[in-house]
Write an enzyme that holds these catalytic residues in place. Sequence first.
Site, mmCIF file in Angstrom:
data_model
loop_
_atom_site.group_PDB
_atom_site.id
_atom_site.type_symbol
_atom_site.label_atom_id
_atom_site.label_comp_id
_atom_site.label_asym_id
_atom_site.label_seq_id
_atom_site.Cartn_x
_atom_site.Cartn_y
_atom_site.Cartn_z
ATOM 1 C CE LYS A 128 -3.906 -1.881 2.654
ATOM 2 N NZ LYS A 128 -4.952 -1.651 1.663
ATOM 3 N NE ARG A 136 -10.929 -9.987 -1.854
ATOM 4 C CZ ARG A 136 -11.265 -9.116 -2.788
ATOM 5 N NH1 ARG A 136 -11.551 -9.511 -4.007
ATOM 6 N NH2 ARG A 136 -11.336 -7.816 -2.511
HETATM 7 N N1 BES Z 1 -8.170 -3.789 4.478
HETATM 8 C C1 BES Z 1 -8.293 -3.401 3.126
HETATM 9 C C2 BES Z 1 -9.588 -2.644 2.843
HETATM 10 C C3 BES Z 1 -9.671 -1.257 3.404
HETATM 11 C C4 BES Z 1 -8.968 -0.225 2.824
HETATM 12 C C5 BES Z 1 -10.483 -1.004 4.476
HETATM 13 C C6 BES Z 1 -9.072 1.052 3.342
HETATM 14 C C7 BES Z 1 -10.603 0.280 4.984
HETATM 15 C C8 BES Z 1 -9.883 1.301 4.416
HETATM 16 C C9 BES Z 1 -8.282 -4.633 2.225
HETATM 17 O O1 BES Z 1 -7.469 -5.659 2.650
HETATM 18 C C10 BES Z 1 -7.749 -4.190 0.901
HETATM 19 O O2 BES Z 1 -6.630 -3.809 0.839
HETATM 20 N N2 BES Z 1 -8.602 -4.253 -0.110
HETATM 21 C C11 BES Z 1 -8.230 -3.841 -1.413
HETATM 22 C C12 BES Z 1 -8.808 -4.835 -2.395
HETATM 23 C C13 BES Z 1 -8.294 -4.665 -3.790
HETATM 24 C C14 BES Z 1 -6.828 -5.015 -3.860
HETATM 25 C C15 BES Z 1 -9.109 -5.555 -4.699
HETATM 26 C C16 BES Z 1 -8.792 -2.441 -1.637
HETATM 27 O O3 BES Z 1 -9.878 -2.147 -1.161
HETATM 28 O O4 BES Z 1 -8.107 -1.652 -2.267
HETATM 29 MN MN MN Z 2 -5.476 -5.467 1.982
#
Ligand code: BES
Ligand code: MN
Length: 498
Positions: free
Chosen positions: A280, A354
């Site tokens: 990230k 997931r």
């Molecule tokens: N934990 C995150 C989702 C999230 C992001 C929750 C910001 C709250 C605030 C999750 O693990 C994630 O990174 N999801 C990705 C999925 C994508 C790679 C398909 C996302 O939401 O960008």
């Molecule tokens: Mn994630």
Amino acid sequence: MEFNVKHGALASIKTGCLVVGISEAKTLTGPAAELDAATSGQLSAAIKSGDINGKSGQSLMLFALPGISAQRVLLVGTGKEELNDRSFRKLVSSVIGTLKNGGATDVVLTLADLPVKDRDLYARTRLLVEGVRDGLYQFDQFKSKKADKPRLKKCSLWSSDKNDAKALKLAITHGQAISDGASLTRDLGNLPGNICTPTYLAKEAKALAKQFSGAKVEAEVLDEKDMKALGMGSLLAVSAGSAEPAKLIRLSYQGTDSKTKPHVLVGKGITFDTGGISIKPGAGMDEMKYDMCGAATVLGVFKAVASLELPINLTIIIAAAENMPSGTATKPGDIVTSMSGQTIEILNTDAEGRLVLCDALTYAERFNPASVVDIATLTGACIIALGTKTTGVMGNNDELVEQLLEAGRQADDRGWQLPLFDEYQEQLDSPFADIANIGGREAGTITAACFLSRFTKAYPWAHLDIAGTAWISGGKDKGATGRPVPLLTQYLLNQIQG
Ligand code: BES
Ligand code: MN
Ligand code: ZN
């Protein structure tokens, strides 16, 4: 905070502070009228002098009024229109803001008497109790200099009618249990990732089970070796890059006949989500310590249910892992085999929630569940779709989804359904494995749920995406909210009437 019920003439109530609502209407009514009469018109005088006129947000503290036993009277404006959940909550929060740092150590609130749109006495009292507790919550474990402890210790809820006592008491019991649960959820959520690891969550869960050792509570913690033996290749792919070992945590509470099928709640417990190799960006990444709020939620609900000794069976399962990049981390393109036997092409290591949930959801089958609800900070896309006020709800069973939506309305902790139409499923097609772990840019919240739906065919299932609602991001109010503990506890309370 201790809550109790009070009736009787307001004039003779001995308390540090009596709190009374004043509306913008011309004539005083209810407790305000009673108090005005008892003090030979002191409230009317304050209104006449322009010190308060009932506008919402206003308040006036009066000291040592003649003719009454209360030391102080706090007048609060309730506005022109009938209150609703939101304005009532705001009112309670401003009252607690005033009282928190004031001199009174006990208070008598007459606010449950105020009309609130579509809310009966029980529901108003729940909102009131939970609002008071919410206003008093603080998290300063890591400050060398602690915030002053509020002097307020006792809160009496006044009602004119003695017949109200039963509803008030039940609402206090339920509200306190929900607040105790939500406080645990908030505390765990607010803990930093270097303290709240999967191992820490496992210890907390065991400690929670011990608190209820009188009841039939069972705790189980699977370590990585156990999970490997079960074939949980998907969950283990997430912890592969971390020095912190993953844990699969289960608590079971038996509140009724052992033959009654349990309700199962599954929480996402990513104690820190860096994204892994699909790392990230740096800004705001600290907030990924909140990526275990699903786990914190199921522990909070468990605490509420066990302390209320509800006559249901409840099992919570937590998939706990840390998502890190390293030489041993899973790489984009890696293919793993889940406990269900389905193979997964991991195209993005940041879609890890997931991956841990799918194995926990397969594991849930062995408990022969009446229903399974998973709770997860799963997708940033959910914040784009619904913002930070509403939890995303999806599932394979309309009745279960409707029960959750209704519980959310009842508890003022609302969700909203997104569609899980079959048409979305093909976004998860992989050329090399049974399923890919991402579904492209479109409908990210829905395709995440589609992924989970492949592992939940054996039982009625629903999914709560709490990415927007579990914590308040940045700013002075930054911190875990304790949502959706009220929604889920309400859902389980509703199971005992049915
Ligand atoms: N934990 C995150 C989702 C999230 C992001 C929750 C910001 C709250 C605030 C999750 O693990 C994630 O990174 N999801 C990705 C999925 C994508 C790679 C398909 C996302 O939401 O960008
Ligand atoms: Mn994630
Ligand atoms: Zn995550």
